[in-house]
Structures are given as structure tokens and as C-alpha cells.
Design a protein around this motif. Structure first.
Motif, PDB file in Angstrom:
ATOM      1  N   PRO A   1      35.863  46.633  42.597  1.00 16.28           N
ATOM      2  CA  PRO A   1      36.521  46.701  43.990  1.00 16.28           C
ATOM      3  C   PRO A   1      36.146  48.169  44.596  1.00 16.28           C
ATOM      4  O   PRO A   1      36.591  49.292  44.225  1.00 16.28           O
ATOM      5  N   ALA A   2      34.797  47.933  45.284  1.00 15.12           N
ATOM      6  CA  ALA A   2      34.323  49.227  45.799  1.00 15.12           C
ATOM      7  C   ALA A   2      33.771  49.383  47.256  1.00 15.12           C
ATOM      8  O   ALA A   2      33.207  50.162  47.700  1.00 15.12           O
ATOM      9  N   TRP A   3      34.446  48.252  47.854  1.00 18.78           N
ATOM     10  CA  TRP A   3      34.245  48.190  49.398  1.00 18.78           C
ATOM     11  C   TRP A   3      35.266  48.539  50.195  1.00 18.78           C
ATOM     12  O   TRP A   3      36.275  47.939  50.104  1.00 18.78           O
TER      13      TRP A   3
ATOM     14  N   HIS B   1      40.296  48.814  56.015  1.00 17.11           N
ATOM     15  CA  HIS B   1      41.613  48.945  56.246  1.00 17.11           C
ATOM     16  C   HIS B   1      42.472  49.567  55.186  1.00 17.11           C
ATOM     17  O   HIS B   1      43.461  49.185  54.610  1.00 17.11           O
ATOM     18  N   ASP B   2      41.941  50.718  54.831  1.00 19.43           N
ATOM     19  CA  ASP B   2      42.583  51.645  53.931  1.00 19.43           C
ATOM     20  C   ASP B   2      42.842  50.912  52.521  1.00 19.43           C
ATOM     21  O   ASP B   2      43.657  51.383  51.586  1.00 19.43           O
ATOM     22  N   ARG B   3      41.877  50.276  52.047  1.00 27.28           N
ATOM     23  CA  ARG B   3      41.895  49.643  50.788  1.00 27.28           C
ATOM     24  C   ARG B   3      40.507  49.528  50.277  1.00 27.28           C
ATOM     25  O   ARG B   3      39.503  49.389  51.075  1.00 27.28           O
ATOM     26  N   LEU B   4      40.253  49.074  48.951  1.00 28.28           N
ATOM     27  CA  LEU B   4      38.936  48.924  48.320  1.00 28.28           C
ATOM     28  C   LEU B   4      39.039  47.327  48.045  1.00 28.28           C
ATOM     29  O   LEU B   4      40.129  46.679  47.966  1.00 28.28           O
ATOM     30  N   TRP B   5      37.802  46.712  48.304  1.00 24.86           N
ATOM     31  CA  TRP B   5      37.658  45.100  48.121  1.00 24.86           C
ATOM     32  C   TRP B   5      36.754  44.746  47.240  1.00 24.86           C
ATOM     33  O   TRP B   5      35.486  45.581  47.222  1.00 24.86           O
ATOM     34  N   SER B   6      36.844  43.791  46.582  1.00 23.89           N
ATOM     35  CA  SER B   6      35.745  43.078  45.896  1.00 23.89           C
ATOM     36  C   SER B   6      35.350  41.861  46.531  1.00 23.89           C
ATOM     37  O   SER B   6      35.975  41.408  47.751  1.00 23.89           O
ATOM     38  N   HIS B   7      34.421  41.010  46.295  1.00 23.31           N
ATOM     39  CA  HIS B   7      33.693  39.995  46.809  1.00 23.31           C
ATOM     40  C   HIS B   7      33.800  38.886  45.316  1.00 23.31           C
ATOM     41  O   HIS B   7      33.377  39.254  44.430  1.00 23.31           O
TER      42      HIS B   7
ATOM     43  N   VAL C   1      38.328  40.015  48.426  1.00 18.01           N
ATOM     44  CA  VAL C   1      39.593  40.373  47.851  1.00 18.01           C
ATOM     45  C   VAL C   1      40.070  41.539  47.518  1.00 18.01           C
ATOM     46  O   VAL C   1      39.077  42.661  47.307  1.00 18.01           O
ATOM     47  N   PRO C   2      41.343  41.995  47.726  1.00 13.64           N
ATOM     48  CA  PRO C   2      41.693  43.032  47.387  1.00 13.64           C
ATOM     49  C   PRO C   2      41.885  43.682  46.157  1.00 13.64           C
ATOM     50  O   PRO C   2      41.823  42.877  45.141  1.00 13.64           O
ATOM     51  N   ALA C   3      41.707  44.982  45.950  1.00 16.12           N
ATOM     52  CA  ALA C   3      41.592  45.424  44.507  1.00 16.12           C
ATOM     53  C   ALA C   3      42.379  45.017  43.716  1.00 16.12           C
ATOM     54  O   ALA C   3      42.154  44.670  42.337  1.00 16.12           O
TER      55      ALA C   3
ATOM     56  N   HIS D   1      41.217  41.927  41.510  1.00 19.10           N
ATOM     57  CA  HIS D   1      40.351  41.637  40.863  1.00 19.10           C
ATOM     58  C   HIS D   1      40.493  41.282  39.274  1.00 19.10           C
ATOM     59  O   HIS D   1      40.094  40.154  38.855  1.00 19.10           O
ATOM     60  N   ASP D   2      41.468  41.854  38.739  1.00 13.02           N
ATOM     61  CA  ASP D   2      41.541  41.571  37.083  1.00 13.02           C
ATOM     62  C   ASP D   2      42.176  40.349  37.248  1.00 13.02           C
ATOM     63  O   ASP D   2      42.006  39.414  36.316  1.00 13.02           O
ATOM     64  N   ASP D   3      42.999  39.754  38.023  1.00 17.37           N
ATOM     65  CA  ASP D   3      43.783  38.286  37.994  1.00 17.37           C
ATOM     66  C   ASP D   3      42.487  37.213  38.184  1.00 17.37           C
ATOM     67  O   ASP D   3      42.916  36.333  37.366  1.00 17.37           O
ATOM     68  N   LEU D   4      41.569  37.488  39.031  1.00 17.78           N
ATOM     69  CA  LEU D   4      40.675  36.514  39.262  1.00 17.78           C
ATOM     70  C   LEU D   4      39.655  36.506  38.020  1.00 17.78           C
ATOM     71  O   LEU D   4      39.278  35.191  37.591  1.00 17.78           O
ATOM     72  N   VAL D   5      39.511  37.457  37.367  1.00 12.29           N
ATOM     73  CA  VAL D   5      38.678  37.400  36.062  1.00 12.29           C
ATOM     74  C   VAL D   5      39.383  36.777  34.955  1.00 12.29           C
ATOM     75  O   VAL D   5      38.892  35.932  34.202  1.00 12.29           O
TER      76      VAL D   5
END
Length: 322
Positions: free
Chosen positions: A8-10, A13-19, A50-52, A55-59
Motif C-alpha cells: 500500500p504505497a499509492w 482520498h487520504d489513504r494508501l492503496w494497493s493494487h 485495495v485500501p491498505a 492488503h494482509d487479508d488478500l495475502v
């Protein structure tokens, strides 16, 4: 098939996102994303945002954690990637500009109609019948017109804007509802309508003609001599004659859009569609009323796309059998 997620580095909207991406299957990507509770609105043409905190849930659920550069390379090497040029052409500002360009005077009513249409083409359940398809069809129309194909380019463009504006996955009914939408949005802009005076927007008969042209896309069988119908039909089907990687992306998009259909049923239904399309090749223009139908109805469309369409359709048909 492997799913990948980057850190999550993107910021947005005041959040970090993954792809989250797949290297081979949009269908599996969407199935996985829905199973993990990611909304369809998170899908952006070839990836999920994907919101930060997910990330771990998807992994844990099976996605492979990779660096941002690795994810970009894997997606770029696949047929699923949508290049930046296509993204820009299918963006909301670009589409609204194309809509405004169809009108001698883009009044507030014209702009409101365009905004509603773009909103429909951006509906989150769409994968193939999306804003990208609209931009591609409009580009294909420009190619036909520049190649000398006869017919009304403006009415054909309006029909393409409406032809899948209603897309609920009901063959025939979607086209009927899209044609009805064309009448609803265009009738107030026609000559003589309240508020349309002096704008030179549309003749009253043009509204009915656009609705008729939308219905042509239900079976892609315009009558002999229907030059504008041929423009609309050919532009809608132009993806069939794309280069192989582009066609492979189209086929993946179609499968994902009908992800609710079980694999066996999809293969059966899709095979029937492909057989019907192949039966209309090789293309040639009918030389007399009542001649056998062909896939592309304009000389320009047949010359440009029929050969590649045959190769693409046969390759997909063989893959379904395999």
C-alpha cells in the motif's frame, strides 16, 4: 493463474492503496475480489484498488505479495493490461469532450445528457461493455468514416453512445431499453422541443433514427443499403478484428462480465455465439437484396477487419473446445 498484490504505497482520498491484479484471468480476479468483499466499483479496467487495511487479508486468502515494480511488469506482460493511451481516451473528461463535439452548441441540456451517459458506461458491474468499449467503438467509427464508408457519421456516433447505455445482461431487452433511453434523452434536444430553439441540435426525425440504429446492434444485421446501420454494426464489432492480444483481452473481459455463469454453461453459450459469427465469414458486401448476411457490412469494415476476425474467432473457439 496467480493473483498479485503490491504494497500500500499509492495515496488517494487520504489513504494508501494497493493494487490487486491477475496475470491471466479477469474472471478469476473478479471472483476472488468478490469473495474477499471488494466492491465492483474498486475495479479499474485491469486491476482492483485495495485500501491498505485489506492488503494482509488478500495475502492470507492467496494473493502473492510482490513489489510495485514486479506487479507492473507482470501485468504489463499479460494480455489484460489497458495501456495509458486507452485509459486516457476512455476517461470521463475525454468522453465528455467527444460527446460535446457532436453538438453545434453544447447547451446545459446536452451536457446533462452526456453526463448521464458517461455515468451509465462507468457502472461498476461492467467489464467489457464499459467506457473502454464505448471509446473503442467511436474510434472504429472514425476509422470507417476516414476510410470512405458512406452513411451519417453523426447519427452513427449518437447511436454508439446509446447502444449499450443500458446493460443488464438481457439480450434484446438491453437494446430495447437503450433505444428507449435515446428517445428520452434526445427528444428534448430535437428541433421544436422546449428549450431547444435556436440550437440546431437535432431534427425530430433524427431521434427515431438513432433509436432504430441502436436496435441494429441487437443482431448486427442491417438491411441491404442501410449505410448508417452498417457503420454502427461494424464499429460495434470492430473488436473482433483487433490484433491478437487485444482480442484476447476482449475475450477475458467477456468471461469476467458473465462471471455468474458456470464454466460449462459459459463454454456452451459462448461457443454458439462464436459459431454464429464464424458462419458469417468470409466477409463481403451483399451485392443484391436478400443476399446472405456477412459479419462486416461496409466495404471499409470488411476490408480492414474480416481477415483478423476470422483468425481471432477460430482461435477462441478452439480454446473453448480444448
Amino acid at each position: 493463474m496467480t493473483l498479485y498484490v503490491d504494497p500500500p504505497a499509492w495515496p488517494a482520498h487520504d489513504r494508501l492503496w494497493s493494487h490487486l491484479v491477475s496475470d491471466s484471468s479477469l474472471h478469476e480476479l473478479r471472483t476472488f475480489a468478490r469473495a474477499q468483499g471488494l466492491p465492483d466499483r474498486s475495479f479499474d479496467l485491469d486491476h482492483y484498488d485495495v485500501p491498505a487495511d485489506r492488503h494482509d487479508d488478500l495475502v492470507a486468502a492467496g494473493a502473492l505479495a510482490v513489489s510495485g515494480g514486479d506487479l507492473a511488469r507482470r501485468l504489463g506482460a499479460s494480455v489484460l493490461r489497458v495501456p495509458g493511451r486507452e485509459r486516457r481516451g476512455a476517461s470521463r473528461p475525454a468522453l465528455l469532450a467527444r460527446w460535446a463535439g457532436l453538438w453545434p452548441e453544447p447547451t446545459a441540456s446536452v451536457r446533462a445528457a452526456g453526463a448521464e451517459l458517461v455515468g451509465r458506461w462507468r457502472e461498476p458491474h461492467r467489464v467489457y461493455h464499459s467506457r473502454l468499449h464505448l471509446a473503442d467503438a467511436l474510434d472504429a467509427l472514425d476509422t470507417l468514416v476516414s476510410g470512405g464508408a458512406p452513411g451519417s457519421a453523426r447519427l452513427a456516433a449518437l447511436a454508439l453512445w446509446f447502444h449499450d447505455a443500458v446493460h443488464d445482461g438481457e439480450a434484446g431487452r438491453d437494446e430495447e431499453r437503450s433505444a428507449a433511453l435515446a428517445v428520452r434523452l434526445l427528444a428534448p434536444l430535437a428541433t421544436g422541443a422546449r428549450g431547444a430553439r435556436g440550437t440546431g441540435l437535432l431534427a425530430a426525425d433524427d431521434v427515431d433514427e438513432v433509436a432504430r440504429l441502436v436496435l441494429v446492434t441487437a443482431d448486427h444485421d442491417p438491411a441491404h443499403g442501410d449505410a448508417t446501420g452498417a457503420l454502427v454494426s461494424d464499429a460495434d464489432l470492430a473488436v473482433l478484428g483487433g490484433e491478437p492480444r487485444r482480442y484476447a483481452r476482449y475475450a477475458a473481459q467477456v468471461r469476467a462480465e458473465y462471471g455468474h455463469v458456470p464454466d460449462d454453461a459459459f463454454r456452451t453459450g459462448r461457443s454458439a455465439v462464436l459459431d454464429e459469427l464464424l458462419a458469417r465469414l468470409p466477409d463481403r458486401l451483399p451485392d443484391r437484396p436478400g443476399a446472405a448476411p456477412t459479419l462486416f457490412r461496409s466495404a471499409a469494415g470488411a476490408a480492414r477487419w474480416s481477415g483478423a476476425a476470422g483468425r481471432n474467432l477460430r482461435a477462441e473457439r478452439a480454446s473453448l473446445t480444448d
